[in-house]
Design an enzyme around this catalytic site. Structure first.
Site, short mmCIF file in Angstrom:
data_model
loop_
_atom_site.label_atom_id
_atom_site.label_comp_id
_atom_site.label_asym_id
_atom_site.label_seq_id
_atom_site.Cartn_x
_atom_site.Cartn_y
_atom_site.Cartn_z
N PHE A 115 52.84 56.19 11.22
CA PHE A 115 53.22 54.82 11.56
C PHE A 115 52.75 54.52 12.98
CE2 PHE A 115 55.84 51.41 9.77
CZ PHE A 115 55.90 51.79 8.46
N GLN A 235 59.03 40.45 18.59
CA GLN A 235 57.85 41.12 18.04
C GLN A 235 57.20 40.34 16.89
OE1 GLN A 235 58.21 44.96 15.49
NE2 GLN A 235 57.23 45.55 17.41
N HIS A 237 54.78 41.00 13.88
CA HIS A 237 54.19 42.09 13.11
C HIS A 237 52.76 41.68 12.75
CE1 HIS A 237 53.47 44.94 9.92
NE2 HIS A 237 54.63 45.53 10.12
N LEU A 247 56.01 40.16 4.58
CA LEU A 247 55.49 41.34 5.25
C LEU A 247 54.66 42.25 4.35
CD1 LEU A 247 55.86 42.55 8.12
CD2 LEU A 247 57.31 44.24 7.03
N GLU A 250 53.51 48.17 7.60
CA GLU A 250 52.59 49.00 8.38
C GLU A 250 52.26 50.30 7.63
OE1 GLU A 250 53.52 48.81 12.64
OE2 GLU A 250 53.41 50.99 12.60
N ARG A 281 52.50 47.55 17.63
CA ARG A 281 52.33 46.23 17.01
C ARG A 281 51.90 45.14 17.98
NH1 ARG A 281 57.63 46.75 13.11
NH2 ARG A 281 56.59 48.17 11.66
N HIS A 351 58.77 38.83 13.51
CA HIS A 351 59.36 39.93 12.76
C HIS A 351 60.67 40.45 13.32
CE1 HIS A 351 59.36 43.29 10.03
NE2 HIS A 351 59.30 44.17 11.02
N ARG A 393 59.17 47.17 19.87
CA ARG A 393 59.71 48.26 19.04
C ARG A 393 58.61 48.94 18.24
NH1 ARG A 393 61.14 48.71 13.67
NH2 ARG A 393 61.08 46.49 13.18
C1 LIG Z 1 60.52 42.60 5.59
C2 LIG Z 1 61.02 43.59 6.60
C3 LIG Z 1 60.63 44.92 6.54
C4 LIG Z 1 61.10 45.84 7.47
N1 LIG Z 1 60.70 47.15 7.37
C5 LIG Z 1 61.21 48.06 8.24
C6 LIG Z 1 60.90 49.45 8.12
O1 LIG Z 1 60.21 49.88 7.21
N2 LIG Z 1 61.42 50.31 9.02
C7 LIG Z 1 62.23 49.89 10.04
O2 LIG Z 1 62.68 50.72 10.83
N3 LIG Z 1 62.56 48.58 10.17
C8 LIG Z 1 62.08 47.66 9.30
N4 LIG Z 1 62.43 46.34 9.43
C9 LIG Z 1 63.44 45.97 10.42
C10 LIG Z 1 64.82 46.34 9.91
O3 LIG Z 1 64.86 46.30 8.51
C11 LIG Z 1 65.91 45.41 10.44
O4 LIG Z 1 65.82 45.32 11.83
C12 LIG Z 1 67.28 45.96 10.07
O5 LIG Z 1 67.36 46.22 8.69
C13 LIG Z 1 68.42 45.06 10.47
O6 LIG Z 1 69.61 45.65 10.02
P1 LIG Z 1 71.01 45.15 10.51
O7 LIG Z 1 72.04 46.09 9.97
O8 LIG Z 1 71.01 44.95 11.97
O9 LIG Z 1 71.17 43.70 9.85
P2 LIG Z 1 70.81 43.10 8.39
O10 LIG Z 1 70.42 44.12 7.42
O11 LIG Z 1 69.92 41.95 8.63
O12 LIG Z 1 72.22 42.55 7.92
C14 LIG Z 1 72.89 41.50 8.60
C15 LIG Z 1 74.23 41.33 7.97
O13 LIG Z 1 75.00 40.43 8.74
C16 LIG Z 1 75.64 39.51 7.89
N5 LIG Z 1 75.90 38.30 8.66
C17 LIG Z 1 75.05 37.64 9.48
N6 LIG Z 1 75.67 36.58 10.03
C18 LIG Z 1 76.93 36.58 9.56
C19 LIG Z 1 78.06 35.74 9.74
N7 LIG Z 1 78.04 34.68 10.55
N8 LIG Z 1 79.18 36.04 9.07
C20 LIG Z 1 79.24 37.10 8.23
N9 LIG Z 1 78.21 37.94 8.02
C21 LIG Z 1 77.08 37.67 8.70
C22 LIG Z 1 74.70 39.33 6.72
O14 LIG Z 1 75.40 38.86 5.60
C23 LIG Z 1 74.19 40.76 6.55
O15 LIG Z 1 75.08 41.49 5.77
C24 LIG Z 1 61.97 45.41 8.49
C25 LIG Z 1 62.37 44.08 8.55
C26 LIG Z 1 61.90 43.17 7.63
C27 LIG Z 1 62.32 41.73 7.77
#
Ligand SMILES: Cc1cc2nc3c(=O)[nH]c(=O)nc-3n(C[C@H](O)[C@H](O)[C@H](O)COP(=O)(O)OP(=O)(O)OC[C@H]3O[C@@H](n4cnc5c(N)ncnc54)[C@H](O)[C@@H]3O)c2cc1C
Length: 578
Positions: A115, A235, A237, A247, A250, A281, A351, A393
């Protein structure tokens, strides 16, 4: 309606669920999520989660930490990065033990792939560090953690939108939430609250982010006087599907895919001779834009919506099917092409927010440079800023951040609540949220929020994008200030109580507008180029002035800025070369 818990977790992505798993073993825990838990954006993560397991090639957590610091253009807090890299190994084995179906090597160990920015021996060559489950790694993490939380008896409030945080002095007392199915307001009192609300990519027009990624947690905190850190670093992507932003992981380049311009040239050889297409990136996104501006995009018209090719045809159908099945499907569905036969048209897509709610390595929210805490308040995941990603990142380090810091925060919360008296929340704690809803629903006449949303997203995309300058950013600050004024006049078209998505979108728009303003002001202020913040009028990194974190406080309509020291206790900052 009032409910009482020891620990409340807002968000059920990877970070929230990991924290819930830990804290629920010892304390009465609730998880609130505005979407059904396994629909959180973590489920969309494709490529992998990094850990120096050394299963396929020699590796070392110190190399991983160094790559993270260098990839973040030295704005990373170095002890936090080392801790993350060290704990990564155990964290991945924990996931394996909890049932996560990783891809395997022929001798049965967790397989690993390359990666961007992850190297052997402090930058010598790319290393295989990303553990993965095909291109559905996040999906598998989320399913695994959700099952375990159900087993632990975590109380889930699904489809509850948190509107406000309740503080009593410098202590946290609970949250206010809207039950989407009924329109009822609930007060949840608790000794501790953890925000895990994910990213805010929806502030940009073209993004890889889900509709729910509207930065509710950071915006709620900002309105309660908590600063947001390093918001200028967002960032892009390099490989979103042209025009759509969906997306293309990568992992395609990790498996050997190559970026090409209209001369069929592998142009990354000119920008990053050692790491080529696997440079970090920020560099790859700039390289793509530079090619397009020079007329080397596929159309060659120098326009910003021209594109380049990501060529994976030489990987063969079998590799694409076994290691990148979802990507193959996306290309067929959205582009009508088979990546085994045709190159994929790509363009950078908004991203990941490196900035967010400032925390220490236990997930505790820290509100200034002196280390002042809000007792019982935690943040983790993409909405938080530890800071392990600095100015840019590395791929696969976000899933890792969720798991390592989710676990640490959950453990710390469990200890904290054991020693604390129960908090009571005053009955008027929901007044602010009720007024907010009344303002949006009870006007006789008002503006439609859709145009404001479009204007915000376009302005951010055009003025706070990959390349920045003072003129564009000043325009963005002015525009955001005006849009926030217009927002005072919006009203819902729908007056219903049950699943009023019109109301939800307006609340989310308010949150995005606050974060857009903070992002634009923080970006205009930083007069240097570092990581994802790349200024045409200040093209160099300037450590003599700017080797410091930004802290932005939202003061009604003004953003006040302060700074915080960067921990550079292990490696001396050097110019980045790849
Ligand atoms: C398409 C894509 C592919 C990716 N691929 C990778 C990868 O391969 N490897 C990597 O390391 N990273 C990757 N990333 C980045 C990574 O996935 C995210 O940064 C990470 O999953 C975010 O996780 P989180 O737990 O912070 O929040 P999230 O998984 O976004 O969850 C947010 C939560 O908060 C809740 N929420 C939000 N606001 C409220 C509110 N007001 N009230 C109640 N609930 C709320 C939502 O319901 C949800 O449950 C990717 C991101 C994307 C978009």
């Amino acid at each position: 309606m009032k409910h009482t818990f020891d620990a409340i977790i807002v968000g059920s992505g990877g970070s929230g669920l990991y924290a819930a798993l830990e804290v629920s073993a010892r304390a009465k825990t609730a998880v609130l999520s505005k979407v059904y838990p396994v629909r959180s954006h973590t489920g969309a993560a494709q490529g992998g989660i990094s850990a120096a397991l050394g299963n396929v090639e020699e590796d070392d957590p110190r190399w991983h930490a160094f790559d993270t610091v260098k990839g973040g253009d030295y704005l990373v807090d170095q002890q936090a990065a080392l801790l993350m890299a060290d704990e990564a190994v155990q964290a991945v084995y924990d996931l394996e033990n909890r049932g996560l179906p990783f891809n395997r090597t022929s001798d049965g160990r967790i397989d690993q792939r390359r990666f961007g920015g992850h190297t052997r021996n402090f930058g010598e060559a790319p290393v295989r560090r990303a553990c993965y489950a095909a291109d559905r790694t996040g999906h598998m993490i989320l399913q695994t953690l959700y099952q375990q939380c159900i087993k632990n008896g975590v109380h889930f409030y699904d489809e509850y939108q948190v509107l406000d945080l309740v503080l009593k002095g410098n202590r946290c007392a609970g949250v206010v939430a809207l039950q989407l199915s009924t329109g009822d307001i609930h007060l949840l009192e608790s000794k501790s609250v953890l925000f895990a609300t994910g990213g805010f990519g929806r502030m940009f027009k073209i993004t890889s982010n889900a509709y729910a990624n509207t930065g509710d947690g950071p915006a709620i905190c900002a309105r309660r006087g908590i600063p947001l850190q390093d918001m200028e670093f967002f960032q892009f992507h390099p490989t979103g599907i042209k025009g759509l932003g969906i997306l293309i992981s990568e992992a395609v380049r990790g498996e050997g895919g190559v970026l090409k311009n209209n001369r069929n040239e592998r142009f990354m050889a000119r920008f990053a001779p050692t790491l080529l297409d696997l440079a970090p990136r920020d560099m790859v996104s700039r390289a793509i834009l530079t090619e397009i501006r020079a007329g080397a995009g596929i159309r060659g018209d120098r326009k910003i919506d021209d594109y380049v090719h990501l060529d994976a045809t030489h990987l063969g159908r079998e590799t694409l099917q076994s290691k990148l099945p979802d990507i193959t499907d996306f290309c067929k569905t959205y582009l009508g092409i088979d990546p085994a036969e045709n190159p994929i048209p790509v363009l950078p897509t908004a991203h990941y927010g490196m900035g967010g709610i400032p925390t220490d390595t236990h997930g505790r929210v820290v509100v200034d440079n002196k280390g002042t805490l809000i007792h019982g308040l935690y943040a983790v995941g993409e909405c938080a800023c530890v800071s392990v990603h600095g100015a840019n990142r590395l791929g696969t380090n976000s899933l890792l951040d969720l798991v390592v810091f989710g676990r640490r925060a959950g453990r710390h919360m469990a200890e904290y609540v054991a020693g604390e008296e129960a908090e009571t929340i005053p009955d008027d704690a929901a007044d602010f949220a009720r007024e907010q809803i009344a303002r949006l629903t009870e006007k006789k006449e008002g503006l439609h929020g859709g145009h404001i949303m479009d204007d915000m997203r376009t302005t951010m995309m055009e003025n706070i994008g990959i390349y920045r300058n003072a003129t564009d950013m000043t325009r963005a600050v002015k525009e955001m200030t005006e849009l926030r004024e217009k927002y005072q006049m919006v009203r819902t078209q729908d007056r219903g109580r049950s699943f009023n998505t019109d109301l939800l979108e307006l609340i989310e728009l308010g949150n995005l507008l606050d974060l857009s303003l903070i992002t634009a002001v923080s970006a205009l202020n930083r007069q240097e180029s570092r990581g994802a913040h790349s200024r045409e009028d200040y093209p160099d990194r300037d450590d003599s002035i700017w080797l410091k974190h930004t802290l932005a406080y939202l003061d009604m309509n003004e953003v006040r800025l302060a700074y915080k020291d960067v921990d550079t206790s292990i490696w001396t900052p050097k110019p980045r070369q790849y």
